[in-house]
Design an enzyme around this catalytic site. Structure first.
Site, PDB file in Angstrom:
ATOM      1  N   HIS A  40     -35.863 -17.292 -15.624  1.00  7.48           N
ATOM      2  CA  HIS A  40     -34.423 -16.522 -14.824  1.00  7.48           C
ATOM      3  C   HIS A  40     -34.374 -16.843 -13.665  1.00  7.48           C
ATOM      4  CE1 HIS A  40     -34.495 -14.716 -19.004  1.00  7.48           C
ATOM      5  NE2 HIS A  40     -36.126 -13.906 -18.357  1.00  7.48           N
ATOM      6  N   HIS A 149     -40.037  -9.121 -16.620  1.00  2.62           N
ATOM      7  CA  HIS A 149     -39.291  -9.033 -18.374  1.00  2.62           C
ATOM      8  C   HIS A 149     -37.824  -8.919 -18.340  1.00  2.62           C
ATOM      9  CE1 HIS A 149     -37.795  -8.395 -22.515  1.00  2.62           C
ATOM     10  NE2 HIS A 149     -37.198  -7.388 -22.179  1.00  2.62           N
TER      11      HIS A 149
END
Ligand SMILES: *[C@@H]1O[C@H](CO)[C@@H](O)[C@H](O)[C@H]1NC(C)=O
Ligand SMILES: *[C@@H]1O[C@H](CO)[C@@H](O)[C@H](O)[C@H]1NC(C)=O
Length: 152
Positions: A40, A149
């Site tokens: 990410h 996450h």
């Protein structure tokens, strides 16, 4: 003699347990935090209109091995800023088995990648959506808390 020995043993045992606890958290949390960064974090300027950005980045960041990861978001902010989300506003996690979800205090620059129907590894093909600034939610784990996450 026995007392003396236990006086030495006790602090040693405490130290050993502390070391084990530290080792365990760094072992268990480390890989998930690293994976989050791998999948990410892209602290640069983002695609800047480059339509092949997602094709290249999804492959480069290991999300096209075995299967084409269907969706992924890249965050174009510095790591300290993204880590700081974990010290900010707590929100409920959508997944009940998860804990420690946080929403960013400020909107963050992100790019969304979505696999096109029928793309198969090793030729995963993605739509690179235009970069937007939006509030993001991450789940955090470990001591200190680290994002592990993306999403609620
Ligand atoms: C598009 O983005 C990818 C990934 O960042 C990069 O490798 C590639 O060179 C870029 N292409 C152009 C034309 O800028
Ligand atoms: C919910 O969270 C747990 C723990 O992070 C994870 O293993 C599981 O796959 C998640 N379930 C869904 C439906 O995302």
């Amino acid at each position: 003699m026995a007392l003396k020995r236990s006086l030495i043993l006790f602090p040693m045992l405490t130290l050993l347990l502390l070391a084990l606890a530290w080792f365990e958290t760094s072992l268990c949390q480390g890989p998930r935090a690293l994976r989050f960064r791998m999948q990410h974090m892209d602290s640069g300027r983002g695609p800047m209109g480059n339509q092949t950005y997602c094709n290249v980045m999804m492959m480069r960041r290991g999300m096209t091995r075995g299967r084409c990861k269907p969706k992924n978001t890249f965050i174009h902010e510095t790591l300290p800023l993204v880590r700081a989300i974990c010290g900010g506003q707590s929100v409920p996690c959508r997944n009940r088995t998860r804990h420690n979800c946080y929403r960013s205090i400020h909107p963050m620059s992100t790019t969304f990648c979505k696999a096109t129907g029928g793309s198969r590894p090793p030729n995963c093909r993605y739509i690179t959506y235009p970069t937007t600034r939006r509030f993001i939610i991450v789940a955090c784990e470990g001591t200190p808390l680290e994002p592990v996450h993306f999403g609620p």
